[in-house]
Motif scaffolding. Sequence first.
Motif, PDB file in Angstrom:
ATOM      1  N   TYR A 111      -0.136  -7.553   5.224  1.00  0.00           N
ATOM      2  CA  TYR A 111      -1.555  -6.822   5.328  1.00  0.00           C
ATOM      3  C   TYR A 111      -1.983  -7.156   6.878  1.00  0.00           C
ATOM      4  N   GLY A 141       0.838  -1.278  -0.029  1.00  0.00           N
ATOM      5  CA  GLY A 141       0.037   0.089   0.032  1.00  0.00           C
ATOM      6  C   GLY A 141       0.875   1.320   0.086  1.00  0.00           C
ATOM      7  N   GLN A 170      -8.141  -5.408   0.182  1.00  0.00           N
ATOM      8  CA  GLN A 170      -6.926  -5.651  -0.572  1.00  0.00           C
ATOM      9  C   GLN A 170      -6.844  -7.235  -0.570  1.00  0.00           C
TER      10      GLN A 170
END
Length: 140
Positions: free
Chosen positions: A64, A53, A74
């Motif tokens: 993540y 990101g 995502q």
Amino acid sequence: MKKLPIIIFTIIITSSVIEAQDENLIKNSLNTIFTLSITKNYEKAAEFIAYSGSDSSRYWTDTYKSSDKEELNQVKRICKKIAALNEISDKYKVTSITTKKINNVTVYSVGVNFISGQQQLKTELDFIKLGNKYILTEMN
């Protein structure tokens, strides 16, 4: 002097064993990501996908966070692509694992053929080593 060839041979053998171990760990990570994607276990899948990101301090140095709604979205997007490929296929086959350097990071590119009858869909998934496991960075 007779010990030198033995030492060199031992180093070569050790390098091959490490590469084989890495290959098995990469394939295990691939299988895990496929399973988590198919079963929609996005929270756990987040642990196997490299962060890519806007926070440059975390880019490819973290995974993540499933606790962050935007990051989990995502992960869901990536997992849905993977699940769709598995859904339209009878099986898949790893065809190659190669390495390349991107910004001084070793990237392991895994060639995968998704097979349905006589048709094959070729794709490539990239992994990096983070800590003691291999995590997905990209899917082409």
